[in-house]
Enzyme design. Structure first.
Site, short mmCIF file in Angstrom:
data_model
loop_
_atom_site.label_atom_id
_atom_site.label_comp_id
_atom_site.label_asym_id
_atom_site.label_seq_id
_atom_site.Cartn_x
_atom_site.Cartn_y
_atom_site.Cartn_z
N HIS A 65 -36.93 35.29 -34.61
CA HIS A 65 -37.70 35.62 -35.82
C HIS A 65 -39.16 35.91 -35.46
CE1 HIS A 65 -38.15 34.72 -40.38
NE2 HIS A 65 -39.12 35.53 -39.97
N HIS A 67 -42.44 38.97 -36.01
CA HIS A 67 -42.98 40.18 -36.65
C HIS A 67 -43.89 40.89 -35.67
CE1 HIS A 67 -41.59 39.01 -40.71
NE2 HIS A 67 -41.79 37.79 -40.26
N ASN A 99 -39.68 44.48 -41.60
CA ASN A 99 -40.66 44.77 -42.64
C ASN A 99 -41.89 45.45 -42.04
OD1 ASN A 99 -41.22 42.31 -41.38
ND2 ASN A 99 -42.18 41.41 -43.18
N ASN A 283 -45.38 31.50 -45.47
CA ASN A 283 -44.25 31.57 -46.39
C ASN A 283 -42.94 31.41 -45.61
OD1 ASN A 283 -42.74 31.91 -48.69
ND2 ASN A 283 -42.98 34.13 -48.76
N ASP A 310 -41.24 32.59 -36.39
CA ASP A 310 -41.74 33.40 -37.50
C ASP A 310 -43.18 33.87 -37.21
OD1 ASP A 310 -41.94 34.77 -39.89
OD2 ASP A 310 -42.16 33.00 -41.15
#
Length: 431
Positions: A65, A67, A99, A283, A310
């Site tokens: 996970h 980004h 995303n 989040n 994350d």
């Protein structure tokens, strides 16, 4: 090129650290010798010896996970900077969330991002595709076509799939395509503009809270859909005791559900938020102390399968507007292992073997990866960690473009010494 690693230690089957030598040739682990008096012979065709100086050798870490923000948000992070940061953290395989802009929801967009990864990444990157077109629609992507174009699995991370019907159809397709649905669980109708956990600290700070059931209610919905469809279902960044309970019950019922937890949710709670500081805005949010305890217990009893960072980088300007005005997100790639080793393993809360498993064996097993394995005949994806030297986490040493983390200034052991991918050194700590 043949590489030898000497003067390392690794965990044996009894959880003991034993002297270890590793030989690598053509990107593959050729031999591992440990638990004996080792005699080096540098004349056996070895091009380079790496002196580990007593460091722990592990399989290269896996983070399911991350980004990377590229394409579309390269001011926050790029594929190159994000993978360099991950390498500094001892990660050799990471899974990138979709995303970005444009969202890789077509074959053409997926191929484009795969080409960018091939060009710029310094470690292995597996690219997620979205469950639905544009992430926020109810129109499913073409799973089989995206898998053929190189997609790793499917997720709408950053937003929850809001309708049960959409999730049902996605899981039916994923079962047919033998892939995994990876869920950011968040019911938008329960958000109420919250920016941190709905508990005690948000009231003290006068900030709107995020209910625990915002997360747990979608997990409850989804595990039943997983049971009905037979689909593989993985829950992102579990944060509440209610979520742990739902997942535990689902596993006991034989439902094919797995889950991850982040380092920051394991190490922090709402009580650690000192003020209206966006550096603590993520989040899902930092939850209550009982939630934090439930997450650790969930790892220990197997309810939660693995740890994932994350890693969510943002610019300093974005993060300068307090809890209400700043985006959610915290970086994690460069600090995960050292923080978890120092604040969970050293105090005896978990064992080193458990930590390594949650960061290598379990994600490799759940997602059926040929990485995270320190055995002869497997790719030489290897990390070395200094378990003895204390070091302060310093902002100036980050390789990520972002430093939005509350852990700067913390003292840790277990910093990365060296990271190797397919037999190639991709990160080496400066002396």
């Amino acid at each position: 090129m043949t590489i030898g690693i000497k003067n390392a230690v690794m965990l044996d089957q009894n959880g003991q650290l034993v002297p270890t030598e590793i030989m690598i040739d053509k990107g593959i682990i050729q031999s591992i010798r440990c638990g004996e008096t080792l005699v080096l012979d540098g004349n056996q065709g070895t091009n380079e010896w790496i002196d580990a100086k007593g460091a722990l050798v592990t399989p290269g870490l896996i983070d399911v996970h991350v980004h990377l923000r590229e394409p579309g948000f390269s001011d926050k992070e790029t594929i190159k900077s994000g993978t360099m940061a991950a390498a500094r953290g001892g990660f050799t395989t990471i899974c990138a969330m979709p995303n970005v802009n444009p969202v890789p929801d077509t074959v053409e967009k997926m191929i484009a991002i795969q080409e960018k990864i091939k060009k710029d990444a310094v470690i292995k990157v597996l690219q997620y595709a979205p469950i639905t077109k544009g992430l926020k629609s109810d129109y499913l992507t073409d799973q089989q076509a995206l898998l053929d174009a190189g997609a790793f699995a499917f997720t709408n991370d950053g937003v929850g799939v809001q309708t049960a019907g959409t999730m049902y159809k996605a899981m039916v397709e994923s079962k047919k395509n033998d892939t995994t649905i990876v869920a950011h669980t968040e019911d938008d109708s329960l958000l109420f503009s919250g920016v941190m956990h709905e508990g005690t600290r948000n009231k003290q700070l006068g900030l709107p809270g995020i209910l625990s059931i915002t997360e747990a209610s979608q997990i409850a919905r989804d595990v039943l859909i997983s049971e009905a469809t037979g689909a593989r279902y993985h829950v992102c960044h579990v944060s509440t005791k209610e979520s742990v309970r739902v997942i535990r019950d689902a596993k006991r019922a034989g439902i094919n559900v797995t889950a991850e937890v982040t380092p920051h949710h394991l190490l922090l709670s709402e009580e650690d938020i000192p003020a209206d500081s966006s550096i603590y805005k993520m989040n899902p949010p930092l939850r209550g102390k009982k939630d934090q305890e439930a997450l650790i217990l969930g790892l220990l009893d197997g309810t939660i399968d693995m740890i994932a960072t994350d890693h969510a980088p943002h610019t300093k300007a974005e993060k300068s507007n307090g809890m209400v005005g700043s985006p959610f997100g915290i970086t994690g790639s460069e600090t995960a292992f050292s923080l978890l080793y120092t604040y969970l393993v050293e105090p005896g809360i978990v064992t080193l073997a458990q930590l390594i498993s949650w960061l290598t064996v379990k994600p490799a097993s759940v997602f059926r990866l040929n990485t995270g394995i320190l055995e002869e005949g497997y790719p030489a994806d290897i990390a070395l960690f200094d378990l003895k030297t204390e070091k302060e986490i310093l902002e100036k040493e980050f390789l990520s473009k972002a430093t939005n983390t509350p852990f700067i200034g913390w003292t840790v052991k277990g910093t990365t010494v060296l990271t190797i991918v397919d037999g190639k050194v991709v990160y080496k700590k400066e002396s």
